[in-house]
Design a protein around this motif. Structure first.
Motif, PDB file in Angstrom:
ATOM      1  N   VAL A 216      46.780 -59.108 -10.660  1.00 45.96           N
ATOM      2  CA  VAL A 216      46.152 -57.902 -10.117  1.00 45.96           C
ATOM      3  C   VAL A 216      44.637 -57.914 -10.255  1.00 45.96           C
ATOM      4  N   VAL A 217      44.150 -58.133 -11.476  1.00 43.28           N
ATOM      5  CA  VAL A 217      42.740 -57.876 -11.785  1.00 43.28           C
ATOM      6  C   VAL A 217      41.774 -58.710 -10.951  1.00 43.28           C
ATOM      7  N   PRO A 218      42.006 -60.028 -10.749  1.00 40.48           N
ATOM      8  CA  PRO A 218      41.061 -60.759  -9.886  1.00 40.48           C
ATOM      9  C   PRO A 218      40.932 -60.158  -8.492  1.00 40.48           C
ATOM     10  N   LYS A 219      41.993 -59.526  -8.001  1.00 41.12           N
ATOM     11  CA  LYS A 219      41.937 -58.900  -6.685  1.00 41.12           C
ATOM     12  C   LYS A 219      41.258 -57.534  -6.720  1.00 41.12           C
ATOM     13  N   ILE A 220      41.036 -56.994  -7.912  1.00 41.66           N
ATOM     14  CA  ILE A 220      40.335 -55.724  -8.054  1.00 41.66           C
ATOM     15  C   ILE A 220      38.831 -55.938  -8.124  1.00 41.66           C
ATOM     16  N   ILE A 221      38.403 -56.936  -8.891  1.00 44.15           N
ATOM     17  CA  ILE A 221      36.969 -57.088  -9.173  1.00 44.15           C
ATOM     18  C   ILE A 221      36.308 -58.214  -8.373  1.00 44.15           C
ATOM     19  N   THR A 222      37.064 -58.813  -7.444  1.00 46.22           N
ATOM     20  CA  THR A 222      36.475 -59.833  -6.568  1.00 46.22           C
ATOM     21  C   THR A 222      36.888 -59.567  -5.121  1.00 46.22           C
ATOM     22  N   SER A 223      36.404 -60.402  -4.239  1.00 42.13           N
ATOM     23  CA  SER A 223      36.701 -60.261  -2.806  1.00 42.13           C
ATOM     24  C   SER A 223      38.112 -60.719  -2.449  1.00 42.13           C
ATOM     25  N   LEU A 224      38.869 -61.228  -3.404  1.00 43.43           N
ATOM     26  CA  LEU A 224      40.248 -61.640  -3.137  1.00 43.43           C
ATOM     27  C   LEU A 224      41.102 -60.445  -2.733  1.00 43.43           C
ATOM     28  N   ASP A 225      41.928 -60.626  -1.721  1.00 44.06           N
ATOM     29  CA  ASP A 225      43.001 -59.677  -1.423  1.00 44.06           C
ATOM     30  C   ASP A 225      44.182 -60.482  -0.896  1.00 44.06           C
ATOM     31  N   TYR A 226      45.230 -59.801  -0.445  1.00 42.68           N
ATOM     32  CA  TYR A 226      46.439 -60.548  -0.086  1.00 42.68           C
ATOM     33  C   TYR A 226      46.248 -61.403   1.163  1.00 42.68           C
ATOM     34  N   ASN A 227      45.166 -61.166   1.909  1.00 45.16           N
ATOM     35  CA  ASN A 227      44.879 -61.984   3.088  1.00 45.16           C
ATOM     36  C   ASN A 227      43.943 -63.150   2.796  1.00 45.16           C
ATOM     37  N   SER A 228      43.350 -63.175   1.591  1.00 43.95           N
ATOM     38  CA  SER A 228      42.306 -64.155   1.288  1.00 43.95           C
ATOM     39  C   SER A 228      42.881 -65.545   1.050  1.00 43.95           C
ATOM     40  N   SER A 229      42.087 -66.537   1.442  1.00 47.98           N
ATOM     41  CA  SER A 229      42.474 -67.919   1.158  1.00 47.98           C
ATOM     42  C   SER A 229      41.978 -68.356  -0.205  1.00 47.98           C
ATOM     43  N   GLY A 230      40.948 -67.662  -0.735  1.00 43.08           N
ATOM     44  CA  GLY A 230      40.402 -68.004  -2.039  1.00 43.08           C
ATOM     45  C   GLY A 230      39.351 -69.096  -1.990  1.00 43.08           C
ATOM     46  N   ASP A 231      39.011 -69.541  -0.772  1.00 43.17           N
ATOM     47  CA  ASP A 231      38.040 -70.631  -0.644  1.00 43.17           C
ATOM     48  C   ASP A 231      36.639 -70.214  -1.082  1.00 43.17           C
ATOM     49  N   THR A 233      35.093 -67.025  -3.057  1.00 45.65           N
ATOM     50  CA  THR A 233      35.359 -65.763  -3.748  1.00 45.65           C
ATOM     51  C   THR A 233      34.070 -65.227  -4.362  1.00 45.65           C
ATOM     52  N   THR A 234      33.833 -63.927  -4.149  1.00 42.04           N
ATOM     53  CA  THR A 234      32.649 -63.266  -4.697  1.00 42.04           C
ATOM     54  C   THR A 234      33.093 -62.172  -5.642  1.00 42.04           C
ATOM     55  N   SER A 235      32.454 -62.056  -6.807  1.00 46.80           N
ATOM     56  CA  SER A 235      32.821 -61.009  -7.755  1.00 46.80           C
ATOM     57  C   SER A 235      31.798 -59.886  -7.724  1.00 46.80           C
ATOM     58  N   LEU A 236      32.254 -58.699  -8.128  1.00 43.93           N
ATOM     59  CA  LEU A 236      31.351 -57.549  -8.218  1.00 43.93           C
ATOM     60  C   LEU A 236      30.214 -57.817  -9.195  1.00 43.93           C
ATOM     61  N   ILE A 237      30.513 -58.572 -10.252  1.00 45.01           N
ATOM     62  CA  ILE A 237      29.497 -58.873 -11.256  1.00 45.01           C
ATOM     63  C   ILE A 237      28.347 -59.647 -10.617  1.00 45.01           C
ATOM     64  N   GLN A 238      28.681 -60.643  -9.820  1.00 45.72           N
ATOM     65  CA  GLN A 238      27.643 -61.443  -9.160  1.00 45.72           C
ATOM     66  C   GLN A 238      26.770 -60.582  -8.242  1.00 45.72           C
ATOM     67  N   ILE A 239      27.416 -59.673  -7.527  1.00 49.89           N
ATOM     68  CA  ILE A 239      26.685 -58.833  -6.580  1.00 49.89           C
ATOM     69  C   ILE A 239      25.735 -57.881  -7.301  1.00 49.89           C
ATOM     70  N   PHE A 240      26.234 -57.226  -8.351  1.00 52.81           N
ATOM     71  CA  PHE A 240      25.377 -56.297  -9.094  1.00 52.81           C
ATOM     72  C   PHE A 240      24.234 -57.039  -9.788  1.00 52.81           C
ATOM     73  N   LYS A 241      24.510 -58.233 -10.285  1.00 53.89           N
ATOM     74  CA  LYS A 241      23.436 -59.029 -10.883  1.00 53.89           C
ATOM     75  C   LYS A 241      22.387 -59.371  -9.829  1.00 53.89           C
ATOM     76  N   GLY A 242      22.844 -59.742  -8.638  1.00 54.88           N
ATOM     77  CA  GLY A 242      21.929 -60.063  -7.551  1.00 54.88           C
ATOM     78  C   GLY A 242      21.102 -58.875  -7.100  1.00 54.88           C
ATOM     79  N   ALA A 243      21.664 -57.659  -7.309  1.00 55.72           N
ATOM     80  CA  ALA A 243      20.964 -56.435  -6.911  1.00 55.72           C
ATOM     81  C   ALA A 243      20.033 -55.925  -8.010  1.00 55.72           C
ATOM     82  N   GLY A 244      19.973 -56.652  -9.139  1.00 57.25           N
ATOM     83  CA  GLY A 244      19.026 -56.289 -10.195  1.00 57.25           C
ATOM     84  C   GLY A 244      19.598 -55.436 -11.307  1.00 57.25           C
ATOM     85  N   PHE A 245      20.913 -55.282 -11.341  1.00 54.65           N
ATOM     86  CA  PHE A 245      21.549 -54.512 -12.417  1.00 54.65           C
ATOM     87  C   PHE A 245      21.879 -55.432 -13.594  1.00 54.65           C
TER      88      PHE A 245
END
Length: 480
Positions: A216-231, A233-245
């Motif tokens: 469950v959890v990787p699909k909550i905090i990353t771009s993975l969902d049931y349609n994803s191939s997983g090739d 993958t982006t996480s919320l942590i990476q995005i917020f870090k990139g935005a300066g948080f």
């Protein structure tokens, strides 16, 4: 049992007179006694056996942290025990077991191998300090290399649409909305959150995609969902870090375990990450309030920040998830097993209510443009629809999937222009990634606002659970 068997394995080497040189026996004696030092001093210091998670923490710790730890935990009993072991070394280093048996060397070797096999087959080897040293180091290396993410996060690909300052994401564990007063449960299990009801956006038709944390959890905090191939993958942590948080991960769980290594790999990309327990989830008695000191400290730090909090929540054993003060639903000698289990679980939900409320209360004190989102990774069947408790992919029940999902915001929080609150939207948590980015105004280029539960343009879709089951059709048929 493990200590006794491991002792027999060492005795087998002495018995077989396998080594020819004294320094090898010295090394064996020293190694064996150091094993006792690891196990016993660990237990004296933190009431826990030496686990593989300790190696993770040792590897990650810097000189200052190790110095602080030593100053806090090296006590007179520990020093006395180390002196005792050093004395014992000189007493046993020349011990030999003199029994005149043919092929004594081979017997010793086979006895040693036999004991190790028994330790492995029974699972007792998981309690062995040296096994956990090796497993901890291996687990750490595996953790760093197990998940491949999209590391090419460019700031120009992040659209920041708000000036919000603090986001707290509280991820519960094994908590079904069916046992929460906030969602209509007949027992008073969420009195604290109920007092905030008018200040919460509560969603009552949210389900998890699986019934196990790892799935469950990787699909909550990353771009993975049931349609994803997983090739890619982006996480919320990476995005917020990139935005300066500045990003934080506080987890009342183990750093290395059989089930959470992928999740903790994601967590380890935060600027700061901490794990508060070293025992397995069933046996640990570390309560979720252990997170409070670091949480309060982080909120006082300047700058924009995102805090991810992973609770132990209402994970089995339920009766180990709350202090005595929260034993509201009590058992008697006449209580059946079913009644006892339900009472334990509801007490755990009650304590979880206090924990989540306290996070909100502390956040509110700091007068920042802030939001807190709470949801549980999955639910739990506690005699709700069948005569059993727990979770199983073989026997699916709605309570295993139905999870709480609600948001608290400060008065000056900047909502997105297209925010729309519809509490009964049919939503699955594998689109939490898009929802958080949309709500907080930090949108990465791969985020689709049509997947956000908070968006006017939200589009309902088939909620596919356990990879292939249409949740709504499956349980509609069962009800019919």
């Amino acid at each position: 049992m493990e200590d006794v068997l491991f002792c027999f394995s060492i005795i087998a080497i002495y018995f077989g007179n396998i080594f020819k040189r004294q320094f090898l026996y010295d090394l064996l004696s020293l190694t064996y006694l150091f094993y006792f030092v690891l196990e016993t001093t660990s237990y004296i210091a933190v009431s826990s056996n030496f686990s593989s998670s300790y190696m993770f923490l040792l590897i990650e710790s810097n000189k200052e942290e190790l110095t602080e730890f030593s100053a806090s935990y090296i006590t007179l009993p520990i020093i006395s025990f180390i002196i005792l072991m050093a004395t014992l070394f000189f007493l046993i280093r020349k011990v030999r077991i003199t029994l005149n048996l043919p092929k004594k060397h081979l017997i010793g070797v086979f006895l040693f191998i036999g004991v190790i096999v028994v330790l492995k087959m029974t699972g007792l080897i998981e309690r062995n300090a040296y096994h956990n040293v090796v497993r901890g180091v291996y687990g750490y290396i595996e953790l760093q290399n197990s998940v491949k993410f999209n590391n090419n996060i460019l700031k120009e690909d992040i659209n920041i649409t708000s000036d919000n300052e603090v986001f707290v994401f509280v991820l519960g564990e094994s908590t079904t909305s069916q046992h929460m007063q906030l969602y209509g449960y007949e027992r008073e299990t969420t009195p604290f959150l109920d007092s905030l009801k008018d200040n919460l956006h509560i969603y009552d038709n949210v389900i998890s995609s699986h019934v196990f944390t790892l799935k469950v959890v990787p699909k909550i905090i990353t771009s993975l969902d049931y349609n994803s191939s997983g090739d890619s993958t982006t996480s919320l942590i990476q995005i917020f870090k990139g935005a300066g948080f500045k990003t934080y991960w506080l987890a009342n769980q183990r750093a290395i375990s059989f089930h959470d290594n992928v999740i903790n790999k994601i967590a380890s990309s935060c600027h700061e990450f901490r794990f508060y327990t070293h025992l397995d989830d069933v046996k640990t008695t570390t309560l979720d309030d252990v997170i409070f000191p670091d949480y309060k400290r982080i909120l006082k730090e300047p700058g924009k920040k995102v805090i991810f909090i992973k609770l132990l929540g209402t994970h089995f054993d339920y009766n180990k998830r709350y202090p005595e003060d929260y034993d509201k639903f009590t058992n008697s000698n006449k209580s059946t097993k079913k009644q006892r289990i339900i009472n334990y679980y509801d007490n755990a939900v009650l304590y979880n209510d206090y924990i989540v409320y306290s996070f909100i209360e502390e956040l509110e004190k700091h007068n920042k443009k802030s939001a807190l989102l709470y949801l549980s990774d999955h639910g739990e069947n506690v005699y709700d629809d069948s005569d059993f408790f727990g979770r199983s992919e073989a026997v699916l029940r709605e309570s295993m999937f139905e999870v709480p999902f609600f948001v608290w915001t400060s008065k000056d929080f900047e909502f997105p222009n297209d925010f729309e609150y519809k509490p009964n939207r049919a939503f699955m948590t594998d689109n939490t990634y898009e929802s958080i980015g949309h709500l907080f105004g930090v949108l990465y280029s791969d985020m689709d606002k049509d997947k956000s539960i908070f968006s006017k343009s939200f589009k309902e879709r088939k909620r596919i659970v356990i990879d292939s089951i249409d949740y709504d059709s499956y349980f509609l048929e069962k009800h019919e």
